[in-house]
Design a protein around this motif. Structure first.
Motif, short mmCIF file in Angstrom:
data_model
loop_
_atom_site.label_atom_id
_atom_site.label_comp_id
_atom_site.label_asym_id
_atom_site.label_seq_id
_atom_site.Cartn_x
_atom_site.Cartn_y
_atom_site.Cartn_z
N ALA A 223 0.82 -1.20 0.00
CA ALA A 223 0.00 0.00 0.00
C ALA A 223 0.86 1.26 0.00
CB ALA A 223 -0.94 -0.01 1.20
N GLU A 224 1.92 1.25 0.80
CA GLU A 224 2.82 2.40 0.87
C GLU A 224 3.47 2.66 -0.50
OE1 GLU A 224 5.28 5.06 3.60
OE2 GLU A 224 3.48 3.90 3.96
N LEU A 225 3.94 1.60 -1.12
CA LEU A 225 4.58 1.75 -2.43
C LEU A 225 3.60 2.23 -3.49
CD1 LEU A 225 6.82 -1.44 -2.37
CD2 LEU A 225 7.63 0.94 -2.37
N THR A 226 2.38 1.72 -3.46
CA THR A 226 1.43 2.07 -4.51
C THR A 226 0.75 3.42 -4.30
OG1 THR A 226 -0.31 0.74 -3.45
CG2 THR A 226 1.00 -0.32 -5.18
N GLU A 227 1.05 4.09 -3.20
CA GLU A 227 0.60 5.48 -3.05
C GLU A 227 1.41 6.41 -3.94
OE1 GLU A 227 0.28 7.10 0.87
OE2 GLU A 227 -0.77 5.34 1.63
N VAL A 228 2.55 5.97 -4.41
CA VAL A 228 3.44 6.79 -5.22
C VAL A 228 2.95 6.82 -6.66
CG1 VAL A 228 5.82 7.07 -6.03
CG2 VAL A 228 5.39 6.19 -3.73
N PRO A 229 2.76 8.00 -7.23
CA PRO A 229 2.38 8.06 -8.65
C PRO A 229 3.43 7.35 -9.52
CG PRO A 229 2.10 10.20 -7.61
CD PRO A 229 2.82 9.32 -6.62
N GLY A 230 2.98 6.55 -10.44
CA GLY A 230 3.89 5.81 -11.31
C GLY A 230 4.33 4.48 -10.75
N ALA A 231 3.79 4.10 -9.59
CA ALA A 231 4.19 2.85 -8.96
C ALA A 231 3.86 1.63 -9.81
CB ALA A 231 3.53 2.72 -7.59
N SER A 232 2.90 1.75 -10.69
CA SER A 232 2.51 0.58 -11.50
C SER A 232 3.65 0.09 -12.38
CB SER A 232 1.28 0.88 -12.35
OG SER A 232 1.53 1.96 -13.23
N ALA A 233 4.63 0.93 -12.64
CA ALA A 233 5.79 0.51 -13.42
C ALA A 233 6.79 -0.27 -12.58
CB ALA A 233 6.49 1.73 -14.03
N ALA A 234 6.62 -0.25 -11.26
CA ALA A 234 7.62 -0.87 -10.38
C ALA A 234 7.05 -1.91 -9.42
CB ALA A 234 8.32 0.22 -9.56
N VAL A 235 5.77 -1.88 -9.14
CA VAL A 235 5.17 -2.79 -8.17
C VAL A 235 4.33 -3.82 -8.91
CG1 VAL A 235 3.68 -3.02 -6.15
CG2 VAL A 235 5.12 -0.98 -6.41
N ARG A 236 4.70 -5.09 -8.77
CA ARG A 236 3.98 -6.17 -9.44
C ARG A 236 2.74 -6.61 -8.67
NH1 ARG A 236 3.75 -7.83 -14.08
NH2 ARG A 236 3.65 -9.99 -13.45
N GLY A 237 2.83 -6.66 -7.34
CA GLY A 237 1.70 -7.11 -6.54
C GLY A 237 2.18 -7.62 -5.21
N GLY A 238 1.28 -8.31 -4.52
CA GLY A 238 1.66 -8.83 -3.22
C GLY A 238 0.67 -9.85 -2.70
N LEU A 239 1.13 -10.56 -1.70
CA LEU A 239 0.33 -11.58 -1.03
C LEU A 239 0.19 -11.17 0.43
CD1 LEU A 239 2.34 -14.65 -2.33
CD2 LEU A 239 0.19 -13.78 -3.27
N VAL A 240 -1.04 -11.17 0.94
CA VAL A 240 -1.28 -10.96 2.36
C VAL A 240 -1.52 -12.34 2.95
CG1 VAL A 240 -2.78 -9.96 4.11
CG2 VAL A 240 -2.19 -8.65 2.05
N VAL A 241 -0.58 -12.76 3.77
CA VAL A 241 -0.62 -14.11 4.35
C VAL A 241 -0.61 -14.00 5.88
CG1 VAL A 241 0.31 -15.33 2.36
CG2 VAL A 241 1.89 -14.28 3.98
N TYR A 242 -1.63 -13.37 6.38
CA TYR A 242 -1.75 -13.11 7.81
C TYR A 242 -1.90 -14.40 8.59
CZ TYR A 242 -2.87 -9.93 11.68
OH TYR A 242 -2.86 -9.21 12.85
N ALA A 243 -2.74 -15.31 8.12
CA ALA A 243 -2.93 -16.60 8.77
C ALA A 243 -1.77 -17.54 8.44
CB ALA A 243 -4.25 -17.24 8.30
N THR A 244 -1.35 -18.29 9.42
CA THR A 244 -0.19 -19.18 9.24
C THR A 244 -0.37 -20.14 8.08
OG1 THR A 244 0.44 -19.00 11.56
CG2 THR A 244 1.27 -20.91 10.37
N GLU A 245 -1.54 -20.77 7.97
CA GLU A 245 -1.72 -21.75 6.90
C GLU A 245 -1.62 -21.12 5.51
OE1 GLU A 245 -5.97 -20.62 8.09
OE2 GLU A 245 -4.13 -21.08 9.18
N LEU A 246 -1.94 -19.84 5.38
CA LEU A 246 -1.81 -19.17 4.08
C LEU A 246 -0.35 -18.97 3.68
CD1 LEU A 246 -4.67 -16.52 4.09
CD2 LEU A 246 -4.59 -18.75 2.95
#
Length: 167
Positions: A40-63
């Protein structure tokens, strides 16, 4: 977007995105205790779509295993808050999202210990073209303090490696 790491110079997501763009590289995250705050912090930056591919939120251990691919035996033996879990999260984020760099974060924001690990313990990892690096930090304060310091430390870890020529 400004973070303080260890009382040192401020690191901003703007700097990280600019460095990634200048190098023509990308990043992906696999986040546990921060639950997507780094992405979220990275994608607040204009133009971040050229540098941020995505992410996984794995809060639960099994995830961490089913979604991110962290070794189930490692999780069973050591729990979710372990340096090797952070490294595997970073590796898997990089590979699964097709990024140059992967960031993995796991830790205990509190207020209670998890699997015998005290609140404020955070393991961060960076996976890149030439291998991985793991950093462990201990943060005093409440949940918000621990999570904020974790984001700041992850941005600092990535920016430090981006500043190394030909990494």
């Amino acid at each position: 977007m400004v973070g303080r790491v260890g009382g040192g110079r401020a690191v901003t997501a703007v700097e990280v995105v600019a460095a990634l763009r200048a190098r023509g590289e990308t990043v992906a995250t696999a986040e546990s205790l921060t639950a997507g705050l780094v992405a979220a912090e990275l994608t607040e930056v204009p133009g971040a779509s050229a540098a941020v591919r995505g992410g996984l939120v794995v809060y639960a251990t099994e995830l961490k295993h089913t979604l991110a691919g962290v070794d189930a035996e490692l999780l069973a033996e050591h729990g979710a808050v372990h340096p090797e879990v952070a490294r595997q999260l970073a590796d898997r984020a990089r590979v699964r999202c097709g990024a140059t760099w992967g960031l993995g974060l796991t830790g205990v924001a509190g207020p209670d210990p998890q699997d015998g690990v005290e609140p404020g313990t955070v393991h961060l990892a960076l996976s890149g073209p030439s291998g991985s690096a793991v950093r462990t930090i201990t943060v005093a304060g409440g949940r918000r303090d621990v999570r904020r310091a974790s984001v700041d430390a992850a941005l600092d870890l990535l920016l430090t490696h981006l500043k190394i020529p030909d990494e």
